[in-house]
Scaffold this active site. Structure first.
Site, PDB file in Angstrom:
ATOM      1  N   SER A 193      66.945 -51.116 -23.229  1.00 14.86           N
ATOM      2  CA  SER A 193      67.029 -52.487 -23.722  1.00 14.86           C
ATOM      3  C   SER A 193      68.108 -52.679 -24.782  1.00 14.86           C
ATOM      4  O   SER A 193      68.762 -53.719 -24.830  1.00 14.86           O
ATOM      5  CB  SER A 193      65.672 -52.928 -24.278  1.00 14.86           C
ATOM      6  OG  SER A 193      64.683 -52.871 -23.276  1.00 14.86           O
ATOM      7  N   HIS A 240      65.852 -54.624 -29.446  1.00 15.98           N
ATOM      8  CA  HIS A 240      66.511 -55.799 -28.875  1.00 15.98           C
ATOM      9  C   HIS A 240      67.436 -56.449 -29.894  1.00 15.98           C
ATOM     10  O   HIS A 240      68.602 -56.753 -29.610  1.00 15.98           O
ATOM     11  CB  HIS A 240      65.475 -56.808 -28.396  1.00 15.98           C
ATOM     12  CG  HIS A 240      64.648 -56.323 -27.254  1.00 15.98           C
ATOM     13  ND1 HIS A 240      63.688 -57.105 -26.629  1.00 15.98           N
ATOM     14  CD2 HIS A 240      64.636 -55.134 -26.603  1.00 15.98           C
ATOM     15  CE1 HIS A 240      63.128 -56.412 -25.652  1.00 15.98           C
ATOM     16  NE2 HIS A 240      63.679 -55.220 -25.622  1.00 15.98           N
TER      17      HIS A 240
END
Length: 293
Positions: A193, A240
């Site tokens: 991610s 993230h």
């Protein structure tokens, strides 16, 4: 859709295909070339006109060497994107076959950066900040990440070139791991991610720089960041945010050092950013841990 500024700036489009956006320049004449017009050279890519000029000046021996180079250099397809997906898929298959041993070998946790603070139960393994991008917490996690990588990589890799694309992905993944080490140092993490959010962050900045309509990218990035805060999904939102922020910085470096004469400056800036991330990991994380324990 594009903004008027984007349309007026013809340098954002291929010189042979005015309707095709690109961020890659010919290394000889610095004209903008799209993926179909790029010819891989030993250093960077060149446009069809420069390739024709090179061929006219070549000796028979050079022509034979050039044909050999073309057979090994590949095409303008997003080869790096496919390679990353392939390597990650192999590791995913190993996870299915070998079980938790693969996770334990490749996952990232802050103690691997600072083993002395945890009674010697951990060894110093900083490379896990990148190897953690190869393992996932399940099939759904793996499929969603690889789908996102495939969708973004097909557009962004031809725009940047393979080398810049790989550098962006890896530095973004490093940024995601550093964010985990600082914001949640007691939790182990896996997944690509950080690198994928770095691609989105860079795409946002580069799109803004060349005058493209970035609303769609901004909405997608915002939605994906918001999903990370849903507690029941157990998503590492720290990675993230770290990946997106670092990706935006890398995108800014690419956008501001686009010319061939700025290549050295571009490399130095990327190295400096990497050094800063490592300094944060090794210098700031101990302070955070001491405040927690």
């Amino acid at each position: 859709m594009t903004s008027p500024d984007f349309t007026r700036n013809r340098e954002n489009f291929c010189y042979r295909h005015p309707d095709r956006q690109s961020f890659v320049l010919c290394q000889r004449c610095t004209r903008t070339v799209c993926a179909d017009c790029q010819t891989q050279a030993p250093v960077g890519v060149i446009c069809p006109e420069c390739m024709k000029a090179d061929r006219k000046a070549q000796t028979p021996a050079q022509r034979r060497a050039h044909r050999a180079w073309r057979t090994t250099s590949g095409s303008s397809q997003p080869i790096a994107t496919y390679a990353i997906i392939a390597v990650t898929s192999v590791v995913g298959l190993l996870q299915l076959l070998l079980g938790p041993i693969v996770d334990r070998t490749l996952l990232f946790a802050t103690p691997f950066l600072l083993p002395d603070m945890f009674g010697g139960d951990f060894s110093f393994q900083p490379w896990r900040m990148l190897t953690s991008m190869l393992v996932h917490s399940g099939i759904t996690h793996f499929l969603l990440n690889m789908l996102a990588l495939w969708m973004i990589g097909r557009s962004l890799e031809p725009l940047l070139g393979r080398g810049r694309f790989v550098a962006l992905y890896l530095i973004g993944g490093l940024g995601g791991s550093v964010a985990m080490a600082v914001l949640d140092p007691v939790v182990a993490t896996v997944g690509a991610s950080g690198g994928i959010f770095a691609l989105m962050g860079a795409l946002l900045v580069i799109g803004r720089h060349i005058g493209a309509n970035i609303r769609g990218i901004l909405v997608i990035l915002a939605i994906n960041l918001a999903i990370g805060f849903i507690q029941t999904l157990n998503i590492a939102w720290q990675a993230h945010i770290g990946g997106a922020a670092v990706g935006a910085l890398v995108g800014l470096i690419f956008a501001r050092t686009r010319k061939r004469s700025q290549r050295t400056a571009q490399i130095l800036l990327l190295v400096a950013l990497t050094v800063v991330l490592l300094a944060i990991a090794f210098l700031v994380t101990p302070i955070v841990l001491r405040s927690l324990f």
